[in-house]
Design a protein around this motif. Structure first.
Motif, short mmCIF file in Angstrom:
data_model
loop_
_atom_site.label_atom_id
_atom_site.label_comp_id
_atom_site.label_asym_id
_atom_site.label_seq_id
_atom_site.Cartn_x
_atom_site.Cartn_y
_atom_site.Cartn_z
N GLU A 49 0.82 -1.20 0.00
CA GLU A 49 0.00 0.00 0.00
C GLU A 49 0.86 1.27 0.00
N ARG A 50 1.97 1.22 0.72
CA ARG A 50 2.85 2.40 0.72
C ARG A 50 3.54 2.56 -0.63
N LEU A 51 3.91 1.47 -1.27
CA LEU A 51 4.48 1.56 -2.62
C LEU A 51 3.50 2.24 -3.57
N VAL A 52 2.24 1.83 -3.49
CA VAL A 52 1.21 2.42 -4.34
C VAL A 52 1.04 3.91 -4.05
N THR A 53 0.94 4.25 -2.77
CA THR A 53 0.74 5.64 -2.38
C THR A 53 1.89 6.53 -2.85
N LEU A 54 3.11 6.07 -2.64
CA LEU A 54 4.27 6.87 -3.04
C LEU A 54 4.35 7.01 -4.56
N TYR A 55 4.15 5.90 -5.27
CA TYR A 55 4.26 5.97 -6.73
C TYR A 55 3.20 6.90 -7.32
N GLU A 56 1.96 6.74 -6.89
CA GLU A 56 0.90 7.57 -7.45
C GLU A 56 1.09 9.04 -7.08
N GLY A 57 1.61 9.29 -5.89
CA GLY A 57 1.88 10.67 -5.50
C GLY A 57 2.96 11.31 -6.34
N GLU A 58 4.01 10.56 -6.66
CA GLU A 58 5.10 11.09 -7.47
C GLU A 58 4.67 11.29 -8.92
N VAL A 59 3.87 10.38 -9.45
CA VAL A 59 3.35 10.53 -10.81
C VAL A 59 2.46 11.77 -10.88
N ALA A 60 1.63 11.97 -9.86
CA ALA A 60 0.77 13.15 -9.82
C ALA A 60 1.60 14.43 -9.78
N ARG A 61 2.73 14.38 -9.10
CA ARG A 61 3.60 15.55 -9.03
C ARG A 61 4.13 15.94 -10.41
N VAL A 62 4.57 14.92 -11.17
CA VAL A 62 5.08 15.19 -12.52
C VAL A 62 3.96 15.66 -13.43
N ALA A 63 2.80 15.01 -13.32
CA ALA A 63 1.65 15.39 -14.15
C ALA A 63 1.26 16.84 -13.90
N ALA A 64 1.30 17.26 -12.65
CA ALA A 64 0.97 18.64 -12.31
C ALA A 64 2.00 19.60 -12.91
N SER A 65 3.25 19.18 -12.93
CA SER A 65 4.30 20.03 -13.49
C SER A 65 4.10 20.22 -14.99
N ILE A 66 3.65 19.16 -15.67
CA ILE A 66 3.39 19.25 -17.11
C ILE A 66 2.33 20.31 -17.39
N LYS A 67 1.33 20.37 -16.52
CA LYS A 67 0.23 21.33 -16.70
C LYS A 67 0.58 22.72 -16.18
N GLY A 68 1.79 22.86 -15.66
CA GLY A 68 2.20 24.15 -15.14
C GLY A 68 1.66 24.44 -13.76
N GLU A 69 1.18 23.40 -13.06
CA GLU A 69 0.58 23.60 -11.74
C GLU A 69 1.56 23.32 -10.61
N GLY A 70 2.78 23.06 -10.94
CA GLY A 70 3.77 22.78 -9.92
C GLY A 70 5.12 22.54 -10.57
N LYS A 71 6.14 22.37 -9.76
CA LYS A 71 7.47 22.11 -10.26
C LYS A 71 8.12 20.99 -9.45
N GLY A 72 9.07 20.34 -10.06
CA GLY A 72 9.81 19.31 -9.34
C GLY A 72 9.70 17.95 -9.98
N SER A 73 10.72 17.14 -9.77
CA SER A 73 10.76 15.79 -10.30
C SER A 73 9.96 14.86 -9.41
N GLY A 74 9.53 13.74 -10.00
CA GLY A 74 8.93 12.67 -9.22
C GLY A 74 9.93 11.54 -9.14
N TYR A 75 9.93 10.80 -8.05
CA TYR A 75 10.94 9.76 -7.85
C TYR A 75 10.30 8.39 -7.64
N TYR A 76 11.00 7.36 -8.12
CA TYR A 76 10.51 6.00 -7.96
C TYR A 76 10.51 5.61 -6.48
N PRO A 77 9.55 4.82 -6.04
CA PRO A 77 9.60 4.24 -4.70
C PRO A 77 10.80 3.29 -4.58
#
Length: 263
Positions: A49-77
Motif C-alpha cells: 500500500e505504501r508503494l502504491v501511495t508513493l508511486y501515485e503521489g510522485e506521478v501526480a507531481r510530474v503530471a501537475a508540473s506538465i500542466k504548469g501547476e507545480g514544479k519538481g521531479s517525481g521519484y521512484y519508490p
C-alpha cells in the motif's frame, strides 16, 4: 522481485565489519544514501500500500508540473530489506531463492498496481522466510517524463523541446540488464540488488510493449505470443471475439470476458 543469487551477485560487496550485522544507526545511514521518507512495513500488505501511495503521489507531481501547476521531479519508490541472518540459520524454505549473506538489499519499484499480485506474493514470501520487515521510501532515481504520460496522450517534438530542460528523460546509460546478465558488481557501500531489473528498466520494457503492439500494458495477460504473420494475429483476434460472444450469451460460462484491441 527476484533474487540475483544465480549470478553470484549476492556474494559481491562488503558487509560492514567483516559480515557483522548493521545496528539501527548504520541501517538508517544506509537508507539515507539511497533515498528519503522511509517507513518500516511489518506486513506485505502495508508495504504494498505504501508503494502504491508513493508511486501515485510522485506521478501526480510530474503530471501537475506538465500542466504548469507545480514544479519538481517525481521519484521512484524504493524497497529496502536488511538480511540479518546467514543462509544456514534460516529455518523456513524460500519458494524462489535465498539471500546468501547478511546485508542491505534494495530495488526501485514502478507501477505497483500493475504488479499487485506478484508484489504481494514476493513480499509475503520474503518477510515470512527471513522474519523481518521491509522499508519503503522514495529513491533518488527520477521517473522519466515519457513513463508518466498516459498511453494515447503522446509527447510531440514541441512538447519535448518545451519540457526537456525542466523534466527528466530516460537515462539509457543506466537502463541496462547488468544484474540479469550477471555482470553487476555493487560498490562496497551500495545495496545489493533485490530484483533483476530496476524500475526504469521495467518502465522501458512496458513502453516497448505499447510501442510495438499499440496495446497498454494493463491489457496484457501472463503470456505473450510472438508470430511472424499478420494473419495469425487476425486468427487469434477472431477466435477471442467469438469466445467473448459466447461468454456474453452464457453469463455463467468461465473464460474471456473482455478484449482489448490495438489503439
Amino acid at each position: 522481485m527476484a533474487s540475483a543469487r544465480r549470478c553470484g551477485v549476492m556474494g559481491v560487496g562488503k558487509v560492514r565489519a567483516g559480515g557483522a550485522l548493521m545496528d539501527e544507526t548504520q541501517g538508517l545511514e544506509a537508507l539515507s544514501r539511497v533515498g528519503t521518507a522511509f517507513e518500516r512495513a511489518a506486513t506485505a500488505e502495508s508495504a504494498y500500500e505504501r508503494l502504491v501511495t508513493l508511486y501515485e503521489g510522485e506521478v501526480a507531481r510530474v503530471a501537475a508540473s506538465i500542466k504548469g501547476e507545480g514544479k519538481g521531479s517525481g521519484y521512484y519508490p524504493y524497497l529496502a530489506f536488511f538480511q540479518r541472518h546467514n543462509a544456514a540459520d534460516i529455518t523456513a524454505r524460500a519458494r524462489y531463492d535465498i539471500l546468501l549473506e547478511p546485508g542491505f538489499y534494495g530495488t526501485t519499484i514502478t507501477r505497483p498496481k500493475l504488479y499487485d499480485a506478484y508484489l504481494r506474493d514476493q513480499l509475503s514470501d520474503l518477510m515470512a522466510t527471513y522474519r523481518a520487515p521491509v522499508y519503503v521510501g522514495l529513491s533518488r532515481r527520477p521517473i522519466p517524463l515519457p513513463y508518466v504520460v498516459k498511453s494515447g496522450e503522446g509527447l510531440s517534438v514541441e512538447m519535448l523541446q518545451r519540457h526537456g530542460a525542466g523534466f527528466d528523460l530516460p537515462d539509457l546509460h543506466a537502463t541496462d540488464d547488468d544484474i540479469a546478465n550477471c555482470v553487476y558488481k555493487p560498490e562496497s557501500e551500495a545495496p545489493r540488488p533485490l530484483s533483476l531489473f530496476s524500475a526504469e528498466r521495467t518502465d522501458y520494457s512496458l513502453a516497448r510493449l505499447h510501442h510495438y503492439t499499440g496495446t497498454s500494458p494493463e491489457h496484457f495477460q501472463k503470456f505473450i505470443l510472438l508470430t511472424n504473420y499478420q494473419r495469425y494475429v487476425d486468427g487469434f483476434r477472431d477466435f477471442a471475439a467469438a469466445q467473448l460472444g459466447r461468454n456474453i450469451r452464457i453469463s455463467s460460462r468461465p473464460g474471456i470476458r473482455s478484449m482489448a484491441r490495438r489503439g
